[in-house]
Design a protein around this motif. Structure first.
Motif, PDB file in Angstrom:
ATOM      1  N   UNK A  94      48.587-104.972 -25.292  1.00  0.00           N
ATOM      2  CA  UNK A  94      48.088-106.195 -24.594  1.00  0.00           C
ATOM      3  C   UNK A  94      47.457-105.803 -23.244  1.00  0.00           C
ATOM      4  N   UNK A  95      46.804-106.658 -22.511  1.00  0.00           N
ATOM      5  CA  UNK A  95      46.478-106.396 -21.078  1.00  0.00           C
ATOM      6  C   UNK A  95      46.603-107.717 -20.464  1.00  0.00           C
ATOM      7  N   UNK A  96      46.574-107.373 -19.100  1.00  0.00           N
ATOM      8  CA  UNK A  96      46.731-108.384 -17.948  1.00  0.00           C
ATOM      9  C   UNK A  96      45.557-108.119 -16.896  1.00  0.00           C
ATOM     10  N   UNK A  97      45.563-108.513 -15.859  1.00  0.00           N
ATOM     11  CA  UNK A  97      44.437-108.352 -14.830  1.00  0.00           C
ATOM     12  C   UNK A  97      44.622-107.019 -14.234  1.00  0.00           C
ATOM     13  N   UNK A  98      45.637-106.420 -14.603  1.00  0.00           N
ATOM     14  CA  UNK A  98      45.876-105.177 -13.994  1.00  0.00           C
ATOM     15  C   UNK A  98      45.799-103.720 -15.149  1.00  0.00           C
ATOM     16  N   UNK A  99      46.600-104.263 -15.972  1.00  0.00           N
ATOM     17  CA  UNK A  99      46.824-102.965 -17.033  1.00  0.00           C
ATOM     18  C   UNK A  99      46.083-103.461 -18.586  1.00  0.00           C
ATOM     19  N   UNK A 100      45.853-102.243 -19.090  1.00  0.00           N
ATOM     20  CA  UNK A 100      45.461-102.444 -20.662  1.00  0.00           C
ATOM     21  C   UNK A 100      46.730-101.335 -21.197  1.00  0.00           C
ATOM     22  N   UNK A 101      47.748-102.020 -21.745  1.00  0.00           N
ATOM     23  CA  UNK A 101      49.178-101.176 -22.227  1.00  0.00           C
ATOM     24  C   UNK A 101      49.132-101.240 -23.700  1.00  0.00           C
ATOM     25  N   UNK A 102      49.554-100.165 -24.169  1.00  0.00           N
ATOM     26  CA  UNK A 102      49.746-100.027 -25.671  1.00  0.00           C
ATOM     27  C   UNK A 102      50.915 -99.088 -26.025  1.00  0.00           C
ATOM     28  N   UNK A 103      51.202 -99.416 -27.173  1.00  0.00           N
ATOM     29  CA  UNK A 103      52.481 -98.461 -27.476  1.00  0.00           C
ATOM     30  C   UNK A 103      52.790 -98.679 -29.095  1.00  0.00           C
ATOM     31  N   UNK A 104      53.769 -97.841 -29.621  1.00  0.00           N
ATOM     32  CA  UNK A 104      54.055 -97.849 -30.821  1.00  0.00           C
ATOM     33  C   UNK A 104      55.429 -98.218 -31.081  1.00  0.00           C
ATOM     34  N   UNK A 105      55.844 -99.281 -31.987  1.00  0.00           N
ATOM     35  CA  UNK A 105      57.144 -99.880 -32.225  1.00  0.00           C
ATOM     36  C   UNK A 105      57.628 -99.120 -33.599  1.00  0.00           C
ATOM     37  N   UNK A 106      58.871 -98.621 -33.521  1.00  0.00           N
ATOM     38  CA  UNK A 106      59.498 -98.010 -34.477  1.00  0.00           C
ATOM     39  C   UNK A 106      59.530 -99.058 -35.746  1.00  0.00           C
ATOM     40  N   UNK A 107      59.863-100.129 -35.605  1.00  0.00           N
ATOM     41  CA  UNK A 107      59.730-101.452 -36.619  1.00  0.00           C
ATOM     42  C   UNK A 107      59.669-102.625 -36.173  1.00  0.00           C
ATOM     43  N   UNK A 108      58.841-103.597 -36.838  1.00  0.00           N
ATOM     44  CA  UNK A 108      58.801-105.035 -36.324  1.00  0.00           C
ATOM     45  C   UNK A 108      59.142-105.837 -37.418  1.00  0.00           C
ATOM     46  N   UNK A 109      60.336-106.334 -37.146  1.00  0.00           N
ATOM     47  CA  UNK A 109      60.831-107.273 -38.250  1.00  0.00           C
ATOM     48  C   UNK A 109      60.258-108.824 -37.978  1.00  0.00           C
ATOM     49  N   UNK A 110      60.662-109.542 -39.070  1.00  0.00           N
ATOM     50  CA  UNK A 110      60.458-110.993 -39.220  1.00  0.00           C
ATOM     51  C   UNK A 110      61.532-111.893 -39.263  1.00  0.00           C
ATOM     52  N   UNK A 111      62.263-112.572 -38.368  1.00  0.00           N
ATOM     53  CA  UNK A 111      63.486-113.033 -38.525  1.00  0.00           C
ATOM     54  C   UNK A 111      63.176-114.774 -38.403  1.00  0.00           C
ATOM     55  N   UNK A 112      62.798-115.454 -39.777  1.00  0.00           N
ATOM     56  CA  UNK A 112      62.644-116.813 -39.421  1.00  0.00           C
ATOM     57  C   UNK A 112      60.962-116.750 -39.197  1.00  0.00           C
ATOM     58  N   UNK A 113      60.913-117.912 -37.871  1.00  0.00           N
ATOM     59  CA  UNK A 113      59.619-117.916 -37.494  1.00  0.00           C
ATOM     60  C   UNK A 113      59.231-116.824 -36.456  1.00  0.00           C
ATOM     61  N   UNK A 114      60.016-115.950 -36.222  1.00  0.00           N
ATOM     62  CA  UNK A 114      59.745-115.156 -34.812  1.00  0.00           C
ATOM     63  C   UNK A 114      59.941-113.464 -35.230  1.00  0.00           C
ATOM     64  N   UNK A 115      59.331-112.817 -34.207  1.00  0.00           N
ATOM     65  CA  UNK A 115      59.305-111.428 -34.795  1.00  0.00           C
ATOM     66  C   UNK A 115      60.579-110.681 -33.939  1.00  0.00           C
ATOM     67  N   UNK A 116      60.863-109.505 -34.000  1.00  0.00           N
ATOM     68  CA  UNK A 116      61.949-108.796 -33.312  1.00  0.00           C
ATOM     69  C   UNK A 116      61.568-107.305 -33.350  1.00  0.00           C
ATOM     70  N   UNK A 117      61.765-106.753 -32.131  1.00  0.00           N
ATOM     71  CA  UNK A 117      61.356-105.341 -31.916  1.00  0.00           C
ATOM     72  C   UNK A 117      62.297-104.444 -32.340  1.00  0.00           C
ATOM     73  N   UNK A 118      62.617-103.430 -33.238  1.00  0.00           N
ATOM     74  CA  UNK A 118      63.536-102.590 -33.411  1.00  0.00           C
ATOM     75  C   UNK A 118      63.367-101.195 -33.225  1.00  0.00           C
ATOM     76  N   UNK A 119      64.035-100.620 -32.299  1.00  0.00           N
ATOM     77  CA  UNK A 119      63.993 -99.280 -31.715  1.00  0.00           C
ATOM     78  C   UNK A 119      65.094 -98.617 -32.215  1.00  0.00           C
ATOM     79  N   UNK A 120      64.768 -97.183 -32.982  1.00  0.00           N
ATOM     80  CA  UNK A 120      65.917 -96.370 -33.434  1.00  0.00           C
ATOM     81  C   UNK A 120      66.421 -95.474 -32.090  1.00  0.00           C
ATOM     82  N   UNK A 121      67.634 -95.250 -32.242  1.00  0.00           N
ATOM     83  CA  UNK A 121      68.278 -94.378 -31.340  1.00  0.00           C
ATOM     84  C   UNK A 121      69.045 -93.328 -31.682  1.00  0.00           C
TER      85      UNK A 121
END
Length: 313
Positions: free
Chosen positions: A128-155
């Motif tokens: 994503x980007x704002x007026x200041x940054x263009x930021x990117x990253x890699x998500x371990x897993x992205x789930x769908x729960x109902x109508x929304x998304x959930x970010x999952x990070x393994x530890x």
């Protein structure tokens, strides 16, 4: 926030990852070694706990890429074994013991998952980007729960994270905001899945808290980008483009003491104090675990040496 540069030209967006932003916060000298010095200073030996984490992450990513009928605990164990990274351990015996332990982690974890519950993404890059940054990253897993998304990070670390860790994580908040933008679907919940204990720490952001994290990312980016520009201007002005002393083969620091200014032992010009001052060290217990410890006298003085396997639980 003012974004105009020289002669009214807009300031270029600061391209970054959450890891880069957190590196600036943790220690600006380590940030310089990692992102600016080229070639980068030589790192220390690999850490065994990082080998465990990478092996587990790779096995779980590979498990979701299997066809449905192969998504079993045995497959997870097999993937872990075949992809085991044996670097940083005291000896072969310790490596094999931890391989078996990690195999139990991943097989036990996937046994509680529904193999038919297909994630939206595995090791998915979002941006994503704002007026200041263009930021990117890699998500371990992205789930769908109902109508929304959930970010999952393994530890896989020794300490099980809590809700405050999920709430305060800049990386997870950025991932959620970026996932919403890329996938055109609401993403507010973030989760930390701790494999050694099977615990899940979660937090559900609202729009305001996500924006607060993005504003914080912008503040960090503005600080870092100003230092980056000063460093690059100095580096470009050096005769022959010679690199900083700390990044020369052999890991020599330019000079002992608080800075790295002054002539190096081979007579090459070194970093001036005003540039070095933009990237001060942040001495503390974490210095024991720094990949660039050998290049930082302050870090060596403040924290003891560690064996490469000391981070194992």
């Amino acid at each position: 926030m003012e974004q105009l540069g020289f002669e009214g030209m807009p300031r270029r967006l600061y391209a970054c990852t959450p890891s880069r932003l957190n590196s600036w916060l943790d220690c600006r000298r380590r940030y310089r070694f990692t992102y600016l010095d080229r070639p980068a200073p030589q790192k220390g030996p690999p850490w065994a706990h990082n080998s465990v984490g990478a092996s587990v992450h790779n096995a779980l990513a590979g498990w979701w890429r299997q066809p449905y009928e192969r998504r079993t605990p045995m497959t997870a164990a097999t993937l872990l074994t075949s992809g085991w990274i044996g670097e940083g351990f005291r000896d072969q015996e310790q490596s094999l013991a931890w391989r078996d332990r990690a195999r139990e982690m991943v097989s036990g974890y996937v046994a509680a998952l529904d193999p038919a519950d297909e994630p939206v993404g595995v090791e998915r890059t979002v941006a994503t980007r704002t007026s200041v940054i263009a930021v990117s990253g890699r998500i371990d897993r992205l789930d769908r729960r109902g109508d929304e998304l959930v970010v999952v990070d393994y530890k896989t670390g020794r300490r099980a994270p809590g809700a405050d860790d999920a709430r305060s994580s800049l990386a997870l908040a950025v991932y959620a905001a970026a996932a919403s933008r890329v996938m055109h679907r609401t993403c507010r919940k973030v989760e930390l899945h701790h494999l050694p204990t099977g615990s899940v720490a979660e937090w559900e952001h609202d729009d305001e808290s996500l924006q607060r994290h993005l504003r914080r990312a912008e503040e960090i980016a503005l600080e870092a980008s100003e230092a980056d520009e000063a460093y690059r201007a100095w580096a470009a002005s050096r005769p022959g483009g010679s690199r900083p002393a700390a990044s020369r083969p052999g890991g020599r620091s330019a000079a002992p003491g608080p800075g790295t200014s002054g002539p190096d032992v081979d007579g090459a010009p070194s970093m001036p104090p005003e540039i070095d001052a933009l990237f001060p060290p942040n001495p503390g217990p974490i210095c024991s675990w720094c990949d660039f410890r050998r290049h930082c006298p302050q870090g060596q003085q403040i924290a003891p040496d560690r064996n490469s396997w000391d981070g194992l639980a």
